[in-house]
Motif scaffolding. Sequence first.
Motif, short mmCIF file in Angstrom:
data_model
loop_
_atom_site.label_atom_id
_atom_site.label_comp_id
_atom_site.label_asym_id
_atom_site.label_seq_id
_atom_site.Cartn_x
_atom_site.Cartn_y
_atom_site.Cartn_z
N LYS A 1 -0.19 -36.17 -21.02
CA LYS A 1 -1.52 -36.75 -21.20
C LYS A 1 -2.64 -35.91 -20.61
O LYS A 1 -3.81 -36.23 -20.79
N ALA A 2 -2.31 -34.86 -19.88
CA ALA A 2 -3.34 -34.07 -19.19
C ALA A 2 -4.03 -33.09 -20.14
O ALA A 2 -3.50 -32.71 -21.18
N ARG A 3 -5.22 -32.68 -19.75
CA ARG A 3 -6.02 -31.72 -20.52
C ARG A 3 -5.59 -30.29 -20.21
O ARG A 3 -5.51 -29.45 -21.10
N ALA A 4 -5.35 -30.00 -18.94
CA ALA A 4 -4.87 -28.68 -18.49
C ALA A 4 -4.35 -28.84 -17.07
O ALA A 4 -4.68 -29.80 -16.38
N PHE A 5 -3.55 -27.89 -16.63
CA PHE A 5 -2.97 -27.89 -15.29
C PHE A 5 -3.74 -26.90 -14.42
O PHE A 5 -3.95 -25.75 -14.82
N VAL A 6 -4.15 -27.32 -13.24
CA VAL A 6 -4.92 -26.45 -12.34
C VAL A 6 -4.02 -26.09 -11.16
O VAL A 6 -3.44 -26.96 -10.51
N PHE A 7 -3.93 -24.77 -10.88
CA PHE A 7 -2.99 -24.26 -9.89
C PHE A 7 -3.70 -23.20 -9.05
O PHE A 7 -4.10 -22.16 -9.56
N ALA A 8 -3.84 -23.46 -7.74
CA ALA A 8 -4.62 -22.56 -6.89
C ALA A 8 -3.82 -21.96 -5.74
O ALA A 8 -4.38 -21.47 -4.78
N SER A 9 -2.50 -21.99 -5.83
CA SER A 9 -1.67 -21.52 -4.74
C SER A 9 -1.07 -20.15 -5.05
O SER A 9 -0.75 -19.85 -6.20
N ASP A 10 -0.93 -19.32 -4.03
CA ASP A 10 -0.27 -18.02 -4.17
C ASP A 10 1.20 -18.22 -3.82
O ASP A 10 1.62 -18.08 -2.69
N GLU A 11 1.97 -18.61 -4.83
CA GLU A 11 3.39 -18.93 -4.67
C GLU A 11 4.26 -17.78 -5.15
O GLU A 11 3.87 -17.03 -6.04
N ASP A 12 5.47 -17.71 -4.62
CA ASP A 12 6.43 -16.74 -5.15
C ASP A 12 6.74 -17.05 -6.61
O ASP A 12 6.90 -16.15 -7.41
N PHE A 13 6.82 -18.34 -6.94
CA PHE A 13 7.10 -18.73 -8.31
C PHE A 13 6.13 -19.81 -8.77
O PHE A 13 5.31 -19.57 -9.63
N GLY A 14 6.22 -21.01 -8.23
CA GLY A 14 5.35 -22.10 -8.64
C GLY A 14 6.04 -23.02 -9.64
O GLY A 14 5.75 -22.99 -10.83
N LEU A 15 6.98 -23.83 -9.15
CA LEU A 15 7.76 -24.69 -10.04
C LEU A 15 6.91 -25.69 -10.81
O LEU A 15 7.13 -25.92 -11.99
N SER A 16 5.90 -26.29 -10.16
CA SER A 16 5.07 -27.26 -10.88
C SER A 16 4.31 -26.58 -12.01
O SER A 16 4.15 -27.15 -13.10
N LEU A 17 3.85 -25.37 -11.79
CA LEU A 17 3.17 -24.61 -12.83
C LEU A 17 4.14 -24.32 -13.98
O LEU A 17 3.78 -24.48 -15.16
N ALA A 18 5.36 -23.93 -13.66
CA ALA A 18 6.36 -23.65 -14.70
C ALA A 18 6.72 -24.93 -15.46
O ALA A 18 6.87 -24.90 -16.69
N GLU A 19 6.83 -26.05 -14.77
CA GLU A 19 7.11 -27.32 -15.44
C GLU A 19 5.97 -27.69 -16.41
O GLU A 19 6.21 -28.12 -17.53
N ALA A 20 4.74 -27.51 -15.94
CA ALA A 20 3.59 -27.82 -16.79
C ALA A 20 3.59 -26.94 -18.03
O ALA A 20 3.37 -27.42 -19.15
N GLN A 21 3.85 -25.66 -17.86
CA GLN A 21 3.89 -24.75 -19.00
C GLN A 21 5.05 -25.10 -19.93
O GLN A 21 4.90 -25.06 -21.14
N ALA A 22 6.20 -25.48 -19.37
CA ALA A 22 7.34 -25.88 -20.19
C ALA A 22 7.02 -27.12 -21.01
O ALA A 22 7.54 -27.30 -22.11
N ALA A 23 6.13 -27.97 -20.49
CA ALA A 23 5.71 -29.17 -21.20
C ALA A 23 4.61 -28.86 -22.22
O ALA A 23 4.12 -29.76 -22.89
N GLY A 24 4.19 -27.60 -22.29
CA GLY A 24 3.15 -27.21 -23.24
C GLY A 24 1.74 -27.38 -22.72
O GLY A 24 0.77 -27.31 -23.48
N LEU A 25 1.60 -27.61 -21.42
CA LEU A 25 0.29 -27.84 -20.83
C LEU A 25 -0.37 -26.51 -20.45
O LEU A 25 0.18 -25.75 -19.65
N PRO A 26 -1.52 -26.19 -21.02
CA PRO A 26 -2.22 -24.95 -20.65
C PRO A 26 -2.58 -24.96 -19.16
O PRO A 26 -2.76 -26.03 -18.56
N ALA A 27 -2.69 -23.78 -18.57
CA ALA A 27 -2.93 -23.66 -17.14
C ALA A 27 -4.25 -22.96 -16.84
O ALA A 27 -4.70 -22.10 -17.58
N ILE A 28 -4.82 -23.35 -15.71
CA ILE A 28 -5.96 -22.67 -15.10
C ILE A 28 -5.44 -22.29 -13.73
O ILE A 28 -5.24 -23.16 -12.87
N ALA A 29 -5.14 -21.01 -13.51
CA ALA A 29 -4.37 -20.61 -12.34
C ALA A 29 -4.95 -19.43 -11.59
O ALA A 29 -5.59 -18.55 -12.19
#
Length: 166
Positions: free
Chosen positions: A94-122
């Motif tokens: 239901k979200a418009r886009a995923f916002v991610f502001a952390s310098d992570e080694d990977f970023g599981l929540s970002l990967a989950e959002a992308q896997a769900a087809g949610l565009p990212a602002i990172a």
Amino acid sequence: YYRRDADVIFPPVRSLPGTELGAVHLNDRPFLTVSRLSKYKHTEEIIRAFSKLKLPLLVVGVGRESTKLEKLVPPNVKLAGDVSDAELGNLYGKARAFVFASDEDFGLSLAEAQAAGLPAIALRKGGAVEIVNEKTGVFFSKLTVLSIVEAVEDYISRETSFDRGN
């Protein structure tokens, strides 16, 4: 350091149920961020950016910064706390886009959002550089409120060009 080639093995990413897009107009969807509410995740900067933008933001997560962030939230930002996997999948859908502001080694929540087809602002650092590309989102290079605001505005100006894959 050892001058050897190494294969990179990415952590597994869950595919959450309920990520199907509903019939809600994009402008009525909230932006979403999901993380442990810790200082290094920079949720405060995201909240401050959305306070300036006056756009809806949903923050999912709990942590040491919860009480501090509760005092910062403007009316357009909602703290959802901890949610189930089923509800998280629903929120990704239901979200418009995923916002991610952390310098992570990977970023599981970002990967989950992308896997769900949610565009990212990172933030253009760490694992986000491996996960997001010009077809799946936009980057900001500085960890400032202004940079986040500009990246969200850039995303909105090109929003219909992102294929959510749903």
